[in-house]
Design a protein around this motif. Structure first.
Motif, PDB file in Angstrom:
ATOM      1  N   UNK A   1      39.307  31.278  53.853  1.00  0.00           N
ATOM      2  CA  UNK A   1      38.887  30.901  52.510  1.00  0.00           C
ATOM      3  C   UNK A   1      38.693  32.138  51.629  1.00  0.00           C
ATOM      4  N   UNK A   2      39.023  33.300  52.199  1.00  0.00           N
ATOM      5  CA  UNK A   2      38.806  34.568  51.486  1.00  0.00           C
ATOM      6  C   UNK A   2      40.067  35.427  51.585  1.00  0.00           C
ATOM      7  N   UNK A   3      41.181  34.849  51.216  1.00  0.00           N
ATOM      8  CA  UNK A   3      42.457  35.535  51.435  1.00  0.00           C
ATOM      9  C   UNK A   3      42.591  36.812  50.596  1.00  0.00           C
ATOM     10  N   UNK A   4      42.100  36.810  49.360  1.00  0.00           N
ATOM     11  CA  UNK A   4      42.198  38.021  48.550  1.00  0.00           C
ATOM     12  C   UNK A   4      41.346  39.144  49.144  1.00  0.00           C
ATOM     13  N   UNK A   5      40.124  38.814  49.587  1.00  0.00           N
ATOM     14  CA  UNK A   5      39.282  39.839  50.217  1.00  0.00           C
ATOM     15  C   UNK A   5      39.934  40.352  51.498  1.00  0.00           C
ATOM     16  N   UNK A   6      40.543  39.435  52.250  1.00  0.00           N
ATOM     17  CA  UNK A   6      41.219  39.835  53.486  1.00  0.00           C
ATOM     18  C   UNK A   6      42.391  40.758  53.176  1.00  0.00           C
ATOM     19  N   UNK A   7      43.118  40.460  52.098  1.00  0.00           N
ATOM     20  CA  UNK A   7      44.242  41.312  51.737  1.00  0.00           C
ATOM     21  C   UNK A   7      43.766  42.698  51.328  1.00  0.00           C
ATOM     22  N   UNK A   8      42.609  42.780  50.670  1.00  0.00           N
ATOM     23  CA  UNK A   8      42.077  44.087  50.282  1.00  0.00           C
ATOM     24  C   UNK A   8      41.752  44.928  51.517  1.00  0.00           C
ATOM     25  N   UNK A   9      41.338  44.258  52.600  1.00  0.00           N
ATOM     26  CA  UNK A   9      41.123  44.965  53.867  1.00  0.00           C
ATOM     27  C   UNK A   9      42.447  45.512  54.389  1.00  0.00           C
ATOM     28  N   UNK A  10      43.506  44.701  54.321  1.00  0.00           N
ATOM     29  CA  UNK A  10      44.828  45.168  54.755  1.00  0.00           C
ATOM     30  C   UNK A  10      45.280  46.366  53.925  1.00  0.00           C
ATOM     31  N   UNK A  11      45.036  46.314  52.622  1.00  0.00           N
ATOM     32  CA  UNK A  11      45.388  47.447  51.762  1.00  0.00           C
ATOM     33  C   UNK A  11      44.673  48.713  52.200  1.00  0.00           C
ATOM     34  N   UNK A  12      43.381  48.581  52.520  1.00  0.00           N
ATOM     35  CA  UNK A  12      42.603  49.755  52.922  1.00  0.00           C
ATOM     36  C   UNK A  12      43.100  50.327  54.243  1.00  0.00           C
ATOM     37  N   UNK A  13      43.424  49.448  55.195  1.00  0.00           N
ATOM     38  CA  UNK A  13      43.836  49.907  56.523  1.00  0.00           C
ATOM     39  C   UNK A  13      45.250  50.490  56.532  1.00  0.00           C
ATOM     40  N   UNK A  14      46.034  50.178  55.513  1.00  0.00           N
ATOM     41  CA  UNK A  14      47.386  50.746  55.429  1.00  0.00           C
ATOM     42  C   UNK A  14      47.488  51.783  54.308  1.00  0.00           C
ATOM     43  N   UNK A  15      46.353  52.162  53.742  1.00  0.00           N
ATOM     44  CA  UNK A  15      46.365  53.186  52.698  1.00  0.00           C
ATOM     45  C   UNK A  15      46.670  54.548  53.299  1.00  0.00           C
ATOM     46  N   UNK A  16      47.209  55.449  52.511  1.00  0.00           N
ATOM     47  CA  UNK A  16      47.466  56.805  52.994  1.00  0.00           C
ATOM     48  C   UNK A  16      46.175  57.477  53.434  1.00  0.00           C
TER      49      UNK A  16
END
Length: 445
Positions: A330-345
């Protein structure tokens, strides 16, 4: 023999090559592959001013993280991992609820119970089960909305997922460094030149024969690996099951070539008992084709994984860990922000320096690999040939299906039978094919 799912898990440039020299070639390769991109997968990154107004949520939220691959994983270990620490640091408003797969918490059981999941941590081998239960969620719209550039990621990271319905379900967050590791002391003892980058398996076999010796009552083994691991990362892009013909495919000439290559090492007189554990414990294995471990000695180095002459220059498949977004979140945008952080340079630079293989192609991140490792961590890469972990070209990913475990059991048996001399490769693979066909047929009923 170990199960299919379990993680236990270039051209030559001369002997004792230094890491810095090999990295120069890596950067050239990265530049070329980055230009090629991931056609059809990457969203063109927009200028910062044009990025849509998708903001980090600052409201307190609980995200459920499900480890779909490891039944022994704990919440404490997760929060103490690189991933857990990064989430805690970057998202103080997020509380993590951690669930590991196991009795009562399989993917299907979570779905039936109504337990929502936000993020799924898994190996590539968990994808078939997740797809069957409907927990995979296509994040294509989130990628577009957030203007995420998927071409930053290692090749095949996106393409691999498309075999499970054609979507993109998450991103890799780390990968296991794999190479041919060797013990310098054993090579020095017997006066054998060190291995080289870009060797073939045939050349490695000849070295293994030279180094399988007994001296002063101590047995030394030329080579060790684990067949299931070598299949999981196989350089020939073999697949146990053909999704197009919906059939088992393990008895053809390519599988025979693959099986014969590794059984011959185990058939070297005196090398039959060699195991990967001996490389670190007894320190009596000269070469080991496997993934990096934590070792209490420093007289080791590595070269690129040997290649098949039938597939020259092709390195092993990525052995990555993925973080996916669940369909029940129910928190897909927040989950995606986690993915962004974990794949950030930024995050990938941290883990790269510490000796975890990054999953981005940013040259600076790749170059930083192992810079902060030390003897105390058991992974001291200083002075090591770290370029061995970055082949110019990796093998295309194999198809992964829910039938693979059953087929792998038949193949593990075939491997053992060939090594023991109980049968020949053609007969062993034919029996594996027939047995696996029956097993798969029963699973389809």
């Amino acid at each position: 023999m170990e199960k299919r799912k379990v993680h236990d898990g270039s051209s030559g440039t001369g002997y004792r090559k230094k890491g810095a020299a090999s990295l120069a070639a890596i950067f050239l390769c990265l530049a070329v592959t980055a230009c090629n991109g991931a056609a059809g997968d990457a969203s063109e990154p927009a200028p910062a001013a044009d990025k849509p107004a998708v903001q980090d949520s600052k409201e307190p939220v609980e995200l459920v993280v499900y480890n779909a691959s490891n039944s022994t994983a704990t919440a404490e270990a997760f929060m103490d991992s690189d991933i857990g620490k990064e989430i805690k640091e970057k998202f103080p408003q997020v509380t993590i609820k951690f669930i590991a797969t196991g009795k009562g918490t399989t993917a299907n059981e979570l779905l039936v119970s109504g337990q929502d999941v936000d993020l799924i941590l898994c190996s590539v081998f968990s994808f078939p089960v997740l797809a069957d239960t409907g927990l995979l969620y296509d994040i294509g719209d989130l990628i577009k909305q957030n203007r995420y550039d998927t071409s930053r990621l290692v090749p095949n990271a996106i393409e691999f997922q498309k075999q499970f319905g054609g979507g993109v379900y998450g991103f890799p967050v780390a990968s296991a460094p794999t190479a041919l590791f060797y013990n310098k002391d054993i090579f020095d003892k017997f006066g054998v030149p060190y291995p080289k980058d870009g060797m073939t398996w045939d050349e490695t076999y000849e070295l293994a024969k030279q180094l399988t010796q007994t001296d002063a009552g101590t047995s030394y083994y030329g080579f060790a690996t684990r067949y299931p691991f070598m299949y999981n990362t196989n350089q020939l892009s073999l697949s146990y099951y053909n999704p197009d013909s919906q059939s088992v495919q393990v008895s053809d000439d390519r599988f025979r070539l693959f099986m014969e290559n590794f059984t011959r090492f185990a058939q070297i007189p005196g090398n039959e008992k060699a195991t990967t554990d001996m490389f670190a414990k007894e320190k009596n294995v000269a070469m080991m084709a496997y993934q990096i471990g934590r070792w209490d000695f420093d007289s080791w180095d590595m070269v690129s994984m040997p290649t098949f002459k039938e597939a020259p220059g092709i390195g092993p498949q990525d052995y990555g860990t993925y973080m996916n977004i669940s369909s029940t979140s129910k928190h897909k945008q927040q989950a995606f922000e986690v993915l962004e952080a974990l794949t950030s340079d930024e995050y990938q630079m941290k883990i790269s320096k510490a000796g975890t293989l990054p999953i981005v192609r940013t040259p600076e991140v790749v170059q930083a690999f192992g810079q902060l490792s030390d003897a105390a961590s058991g992974r001291n890469f200083k002075g090591k040939n770290v370029g061995a972990f970055f082949p110019k070209e990796r093998a295309r990913p194999s198809y992964v299906t829910k039938y693979d475990d059953a087929i792998a059991k038949r193949m593990n048996t075939a491997f053992s039978q060939i090594v023991s001399g109980g049968t020949n490769p053609v007969s062993a693979l034919r029996e594996a094919q027939e047995g696996a066909e029956k097993d798969v047929s029963a699973m389809k009923k």
